[in-house]
Design a protein around this motif. Structure first.
Motif, mmCIF file in Angstrom:
data_model
loop_
_atom_site.group_PDB
_atom_site.id
_atom_site.type_symbol
_atom_site.label_atom_id
_atom_site.label_comp_id
_atom_site.label_asym_id
_atom_site.label_seq_id
_atom_site.Cartn_x
_atom_site.Cartn_y
_atom_site.Cartn_z
ATOM 1 N N ALA A 482 -24.383 26.154 44.953
ATOM 2 C CA ALA A 482 -23.394 25.220 44.797
ATOM 3 C C ALA A 482 -23.503 24.533 46.321
ATOM 4 C CB ALA A 482 -21.948 26.036 44.918
ATOM 5 N N LYS A 484 -22.610 22.453 49.362
ATOM 6 C CA LYS A 484 -21.417 22.343 50.296
ATOM 7 C C LYS A 484 -21.580 21.208 51.164
ATOM 8 C CE LYS A 484 -19.614 25.036 54.134
ATOM 9 N NZ LYS A 484 -19.789 26.309 55.069
ATOM 10 N N CYS A 498 -24.206 31.269 44.559
ATOM 11 C CA CYS A 498 -23.238 31.781 43.868
ATOM 12 C C CYS A 498 -23.254 33.279 43.976
ATOM 13 C CB CYS A 498 -22.743 31.425 42.764
ATOM 14 S SG CYS A 498 -22.526 29.503 42.718
ATOM 15 N N THR A 502 -19.282 35.285 40.302
ATOM 16 C CA THR A 502 -19.048 33.675 40.242
ATOM 17 C C THR A 502 -20.452 33.168 39.565
ATOM 18 O OG1 THR A 502 -20.161 33.454 42.612
ATOM 19 C CG2 THR A 502 -17.775 34.076 42.292
ATOM 20 N N ASP A 509 -18.501 20.807 38.086
ATOM 21 C CA ASP A 509 -18.325 20.671 39.523
ATOM 22 C C ASP A 509 -19.455 21.570 40.412
ATOM 23 O OD1 ASP A 509 -17.323 20.694 42.281
ATOM 24 O OD2 ASP A 509 -15.309 21.641 41.743
ATOM 25 N N TYR A 511 -20.045 21.555 43.120
ATOM 26 C CA TYR A 511 -19.478 21.874 44.789
ATOM 27 C C TYR A 511 -18.621 23.258 44.520
ATOM 28 C CZ TYR A 511 -20.765 17.241 45.695
ATOM 29 O OH TYR A 511 -21.621 15.879 45.778
ATOM 30 N N LYS A 512 -18.682 23.849 43.638
ATOM 31 C CA LYS A 512 -17.686 25.115 43.618
ATOM 32 C C LYS A 512 -18.269 26.028 42.928
ATOM 33 C CE LYS A 512 -12.873 26.623 42.655
ATOM 34 N NZ LYS A 512 -11.563 25.939 41.967
ATOM 35 N N CYS A 513 -18.289 27.373 43.217
ATOM 36 C CA CYS A 513 -18.768 28.505 42.465
ATOM 37 C C CYS A 513 -17.364 29.242 41.779
ATOM 38 C CB CYS A 513 -19.160 29.703 43.497
ATOM 39 S SG CYS A 513 -20.886 29.319 44.248
ATOM 40 N N ILE A 514 -17.470 29.128 40.335
ATOM 41 C CA ILE A 514 -16.415 29.449 39.705
ATOM 42 C C ILE A 514 -16.333 30.980 39.298
ATOM 43 C CG2 ILE A 514 -15.343 29.183 37.629
ATOM 44 C CD1 ILE A 514 -16.878 26.546 37.250
#
Length: 816
Positions: A482, A484, A498, A502, A509, A511-514
């Motif tokens: 991801a 940052k 990640c 995750t 997205d 920019y974000k680990c889900i």
């Protein structure tokens, strides 16, 4: 130098032309039934000149622009072609009044001349003499001026009386606002379309880190704002932007661009500004850049052949397609042969002077052909509007309403306008400056009827030996990482992998680990989640079968022992083991074994309750019985002699059954309270193994603490009383057997607790069931089985004389 003066009207006062000149036949004027105004900056004022009084500028003293002179000639050619037409405006002649509009702020006399009636401006507060019809301007419409700033300056003067302005070069998006410019339309596409093409070029080559250099006026500022708006919510970042004034510091600008490692430079400026910029880049040895040219300079004829142009990188541009205007070249040759403008000192209206005798027809024809078709179509749009007006027989000649309804074909191009007065036709060409110094077409952007974008990459000769250059602030993250943010730009970032559980979905997205769902799992650096494997012990599992068989064997043994004890009920060995209490203990051991069968298959609420309830409740009774039995053993041999009243009270009130009953009722009440507060229920263990779901049951230790305390208390009392009887007669070993059984019980659950801390897999249920069976078998095998052995194989020890002898020997030993 000859000046034309004009007063400024303030708060209701009037503009009045003080100096007026008559103009003989020239390139700037043509008589006709209807006049069209023209504003072309044949000369261009390089810098504003400040005066202490209103004073018009003499354009003939300003730098000459061959390209704009060509535009000027295109209007003349278009009018003459229309006059020679038999279909358009038959028996009607068009004339023109053209001015050299070279300044944004000091070219008002020509404007006042065009909006006047017969060349005179009447004060607004004075009624016109013999006025029987609405006020009429000198011209029916105006073509031009070229730049957005020029147009913004003069357009309000034409809009007041709804004099149509058909513009060929002002692309600022503000002119699409009809409330401000009701009689304005244009044949050039607005900046919105130009920026859209630039955006598609940047997006096509996956460039993310770009600079935007613009002319610091209405045209450039509008383009920059539109570009910022267009790239919002995209992956493109505007790394650097700078407005170029008259004398910009190019070295500082390029220093900033080099510092930020920007390789894509969008140049949204007029031709003259772009020429100065590119020449500075060559002088400053700026290399390895991609220059995206706006339509105003993408077809420049001189720059592609400038020495050193190849060193700066690659130039890609966009322009409206160059269409050959049939007959225009012949018109230029004929016009230059006539030498219409040899005399620069003719007594003409100011800014209608062009000392162009030194120009050859070849020079005019070979110059930048941009905006040729826009001028050509602008004049024809006026002619068609006039044609339709005359056909309608309007009492007052007002061509403005007919422009929006224009629908005609010109050079195989359908000409239409939308409700904002913008062209509803056309396309853009994507050009590339090849090594031969020509602008080679390499793609297109079709505006109507569908927005279609295409670039033939193979035609472009990149400065990087065929490879498409890249321009990013930070390289793309590896798969499973991801972004940052690292700074203010979204294009500048660091990469973080990640973690387990995750994943990254870069399209949604980056920019974000889900986090995965509880039913899913992922390894480190994953881009998706996988379903977890659900694990539990089915009844058919070999371990479960063994446990259930052992439980059945335990029930069978307890039944067999009960029968054996019933047959030998009055024998000393049965009486010493507890007498009737033995049957209660054996029965509770059998009932406790019920719990074992509910450790298998998918847990349900009832299964989870029955895993613990039978064992805790009935095993609690067993412990209470052994507590009583241990106490009785110690009482018989040690306490009775010292505390005879205690033994009397114990026998009188049946203390053994009283203790057992109280223990059972207390445990039952505590279990009822704990299960009412938080009953055991199915639980999915998802923490211990990332890729598995272990089906288990919850156990609220806080809610069950009362039951556990009672359970441990009984164990402790049993151990204490049995340990006190460790020195009893050697052959009278009930206390020793109970102590050993308790040690096995404690050791079993210590081992199980240790395993639980280290392992939480599905086989923990088998271990739990095994611990329960071990607790049951410890008393069955080490307390009851030796007694069964004596009954069956050593009957001589199961006599009253044998037991009395043991007790007498123990009494003598204690007395000594």
């Amino acid at each position: 130098m000859k000046h034309c003066l004009a007063f400024l009207c303030l708060s209701g006062f009037v503009f009045r032309a003080l100096a007026q000149c008559t103009a003989p036949a020239s390139e700037f004027h043509l008589d006709g039934d209807f006049l069209i105004g023209g504003l072309f900056d044949i000369h261009q004022a390089s810098a504003p000149i400040y005066h202490d009084r209103p004073e018009a500028i003499d354009c003939s003293n300003q730098p000459f622009s061959l390209r704009h002179y060509r535009m000027f000639q295109l209007m003349r050619f278009s009018v003459e072609e229309i006059n020679n037409s038999t279909n358009l405006l038959p028996n009607i002649s068009l004339g023109y009044e053209i001015f050299d509009h070279c300044s944004d702020t000091q070219s008002f006399p020509d404007i006042l001349n065009l909006i006047s009636s017969n060349g005179m401006i009447q004060p607004w507060h004075e009624p016109h003499e013999q006025q029987t019809s609405p006020y009429k301007s000198k011209v029916i419409a105006v073509v031009g001026p070229r730049s957005s700033t020029q147009t913004l300056t003069v357009a309000p003067l034409f809009m007041v009386d709804l004099i149509p302005m058909v513009n060929y070069g002002s692309s600022s998006s503000v002119f699409s606002i009809k409330a401000q410019f009701p009689s304005f339309l244009r044949t050039v596409h607005p900046n919105t379309d130009s920026i859209e093409v630039i955006y598609h070029i940047v997006q096509h080559f996956n460039w993310r880190w770009v600079a935007f250099l613009y002319i610091n006026n209405d045209y450039g500022i509008d383009g920059r704002e539109l570009f910022i708006k267009r790239i919002k919510d995209t992956e493109i970042c505007l790394a650097y932007t700078k407005g170029l004034n008259d004398n910009p510091d190019y070295s500082q600008i390029f220093k900033q661009i080099e510092t930020q490692r920007i390789y894509i430079i969008i140049v949204f400026t007029p031709e003259m500004t772009a020429e100065a910029l590119i020449e500075s880049a060559i002088q400053l040895n700026i290399t390895n850049k991609v220059w995206i040219a706006g339509e105003s300079w993408s077809l420049n004829k001189r720059l592609p052949k400038t020495q050193g142009i190849k060193n700066i990188g690659t130039v890609i541009g966009m322009s409206q397609p160059v269409q050959t205007i049939p007959g225009f070249n012949d018109f230029i040759y004929t016009s230059k042969n006539r030498n219409d403008c040899l005399n620069a000192e003719q007594n003409m209206f100011c800014n209608q002077v062009c000392n162009c005798s030194s120009l050859s027809a070849e020079d005019v024809i070979a110059t930048n052909p941009s905006f040729s078709f826009t001028i050509y179509s602008a004049v024809y749009a006026i002619a068609h509007a006039l044609h339709n007006t005359l056909q309608c027989g309007s009492e007052y000649l007002n061509v403005s309403p007919f422009f929006m309804k224009s629908n005609f074909t010109l050079l195989n191009q359908s000409i239409q306008f939308d409700e904002n007065g913008d062209p509803k036709y056309g396309s853009y060409s994507i050009v590339f400056w090849n090594h031969s110094g020509d602008a080679e077409e390499t793609g297109f952007y079709e505006l109507y009827p569908t927005n279609t974008f295409f670039i033939n990459n193979s035609k472009i000769q990149w400065y990087m030996n065929g490879d498409v250059p890249t321009s990013v602030c930070s390289p793309e993250c590896p798969v499973g990482h991801a972004k940052k943010y690292d700074g203010i730009h979204k294009c500048c970032f660091t990469c973080e992998i990640c973690l387990n559980g995750t994943y990254i979905n870069s399209t949604v997205d980056p920019y974000k680990c889900i986090h995965c769902k509880k039913t899913e799992w992922s390894a480190e650096g994953s881009t998706s989640c996988s379903l977890r494997v659900v694990e539990y012990i089915p009844f058919t599992d070999s371990g479960a079968i063994v446990i259930m068989v052992l439980a059945c064997v335990l029930v069978g043994l307890t039944a067999a022992m009960s029968v054996l004890f019933a047959i030998n009920y009055n024998t000393p060995i049965v009486r010493s083991a507890g007498g009737p209490m033995c049957f209660l203990i054996l029965g509770c051991l059998s009932l406790s074994s019920i719990s074992v069968f509910f450790y298998f298959d998918k847990p349900t609420t009832s299964f989870c309750i029955l895993r613990f309830l039978p064992f805790v409740l009935f095993y609690n009774v067993c412990l209470a019985c052994f507590v009583v039995r241990s106490f009785q053993i110690v009482c018989i041999f040690k306490i009775a002699a010292k505390f005879p009243k205690l033994q009397t009270w114990w026998l009188k009130y049946h203390g053994n059954w009283l203790v057992i009953t109280v223990a059972f009722c207390t445990q039952a009440l505590l279990l009822l309270i704990s299960y009412s507060f938080d009953p055991s229920k199915p639980y999915n263990e998802t923490v211990w193994y990332p890729d598995k779901i272990i089906l288990s049951c919850t156990l609220n230790l806080a809610a069950a603490s009362g039951s556990m305390i009672l359970f441990l208390s009984l164990c402790s009392l049993c151990f204490i009383f049995s340990y006190m009887g460790k020195d009893l007669p050697k052959n009278y070993n009930e206390a020793k057997a109970i102590t050993f059984c308790l040690l096995l019980l404690i050791l079993t659950w210590i081992i199980f607790a240790t395993v639980v801390m280290l392992y939480r897999g599905k086989y923990i249920e088998i271990l739990n069931a095994l611990a329960v069976l071990s607790s049951l078998y410890s008393f069955l095998l080490w307390y009851f089985l030796p007694k069964c052995y004596i009954i069956i194989f050593q009957p001589h020890k199961n006599t009253k004389q044998y037991f009395q002898g043991i007790i007498q020997d123990y009494t003598k030993t204690m007395s000594q």
